[in-house]
Design a protein around this motif. Structure first.
Motif: not given
Length: 231
Positions: A27-36, A40-49
């Protein structure tokens, strides 16, 4: 906000809290990718900026401190904030020693997180805009201000943005005695106790980085400040 929305990696294992944070930040204007969890967070970090990471300290599979260390190894210039339910001073110091841009203790208001994110991203983008692609000679070293690299002969030290900003500030005021609060205000934008401890850690790192040239030293004057000496 900029036309390009900032992308945040949120690592939070509490489903209800993570869901609320994700919605509020969107709602505050950010794009969020949420890892649980941390893995999972590390895997996502390797795939995106990502423009910034918000990391819970206590997570299953991989805690926030370990995750931050791996993120720094992959992309040291990415800023990050720790979230924690613990108020232990040792935890906060550990986070700052890792190079965290901020540390927020739960419970907190979502507005507070948004304001801190805005300040960090504004500072980060401002640094990037103000840094010219140039190579500065510091004794026997070459300091590339855009690539965030410190080169000595065939050895290259990849710097974090905070390390590069600190080197730039010290170099701009070389051979001058600087008060601690001057450095803290200029680089950390804060002169509180924890920022001071964080600065001490960064100064120790810089001393190691410049150890191969005896004409360069960072000398402390007890109770006053520091002097970046270049012979």
């Amino acid at each position: 906000m900029n036309e390009k929305l900032n992308h945040i990696l949120l690592a939070e294992d509490d489903h209800d809290f993570g869901n609320i944070l994700k919605q509020y930040l969107e709602i505050s204007g950010y794009v969020i990718t949420w890892a649980k969890d941390g893995e999972e967070a590390l895997d996502l970090f390797k795939k995106e900026h990502y423009d910034i990471c918000v990391l819970d300290v206590m997570m299953p599979k991989m805690d926030g401190f370990t995750l931050a260390e791996k993120i720094i190894d992959l992309q040291p210039e990415v800023p990050f904030i720790f979230l924690t339910a613990r108020k232990m001073k040792e935890d906060k110091l550990k986070g700052l020693k890792l190079g965290a841009d901020d540390y927020i203790v739960k419970p907190f208001e979502a507005d507070e997180l948004v304001l801190r994110l805005q300040n960090i991203l504004k500072r980060s983008s401002g640094q990037k805009a103000s840094i010219i692609d140039e190579v500065v000679s510091i004794g026997s070293y070459s300091f590339n201000t855009r690539r965030l690299e410190l080169r000595f002969e065939d050895t290259v030290q990849q710097l974090t943005e905070k390390e590069a900003e600190l080197i730039q500030f010290l170099y701009n005021h070389r051979n001058q005695l600087l008060k601690r609060d001057e450095i803290l205000t200029a680089v950390w934008k804060n002169d509180d106790y924890f920022s001071g401890r964080s600065m001490d850690v960064f100064i120790s790192r810089l001393r190691k980085y410049f150890k191969d040239d005896a004409s360069i030293s960072i000398e402390s004057s007890r109770g006053i400040g520091l002097e970046f000496k270049i012979g």
